[in-house]
Design a protein around this motif. Structure first.
Motif: not given
Length: 219
Positions: A148-169
């Protein structure tokens, strides 16, 4: 209402057409030379992907399609949308705009979303599938959490990258460090494997690129 009366609609229409067929949007805007170059480039890229699929298998073809063909496809569609008509080096000018506006990072975010959907499909379609973590395949509740961690983290990282959020980096770097350690351990346990080797090389290259673009992330 004619599109010429609404420039923004005209550009959106051109981008939509180029998303369907590379070069079509440029042709509608009267950029005949650019349209021909884009169309021929698309034909060559798709022919290369087809040949790669025939020789190296569908996995290699899909890999190249996602990392090379799809970004180029999006780039030429974006070029057809830009208000200022591209000059003789239209795609190069578009690349500069993409770089300045961090659209490349947003594209990577979209890839993470796509990967999350792929992971979720694999988990649902193959309930017996077990993720290999540090040379072992945990079962039970730990195995479910590992998957479950794989799709969950990929979704969070994807959202953060789309919004250019530093926490996503930072989240991506932590995830990449874990992936690198896990892949290295599995490599040591099971030896050479084409998938493991490609994953390691891709992860390192991907991470270096993200680090190179770290200033794009804000907030």
């Amino acid at each position: 209402m004619p599109f010429q009366a609404e420039p923004h609609l005209h550009h959106f229409y051109a981008a939509f057409l180029s998303a369907l067929l590379p070069g079509l949007g440029q042709a509608v805007r009267g950029q005949t030379r650019q349209a021909a170059i884009v169309f021929l480039s698309a034909a060559l890229l798709l022919a290369g992907v087809w040949a790669l699929g025939r020789t190296a298998g569908p996995s290699a073809a899909i890999f190249v399609l996602m990392l090379l063909v799809l970004p180029w496809w999006a780039l030429q569609s974006y070029a057809a949308w830009l208000p200022a008509p591209p000059g003789p080096l239209g795609l190069l000018q578009t690349l500069r705009i993409v770089w300045a506006r961090a659209h490349d990072i947003r594209y990577l975010g979209a890839l993470f979303f796509l990967t999350a959907l792929t992971d979720l499909y694999i988990i649902v379609a193959n309930p017996e599938y077990a993720l290999t973590i540090f040379c072992s395949k945990p079962g039970g509740i730990f195995g479910m959490l590992a998957k479950a961690q794989s799709p969950t983290l990929h979704t969070l990282i994807g959202y953060g990258f789309m919004r250019l959020r530093r926490w996503a980096l930072f989240l991506y770097l932590a995830y990449a460090a874990f992936g690198l350690l896990n892949a290295t351990a599995n490599y040591a346990c099971f030896g050479y494997g084409r998938v493991r080797a490609v994953f390691l090389v891709t992860l390192i290259g991907f991470t270096l690129y993200v680090l190179r673009r770290r200033r794009c992330f804000q907030g």
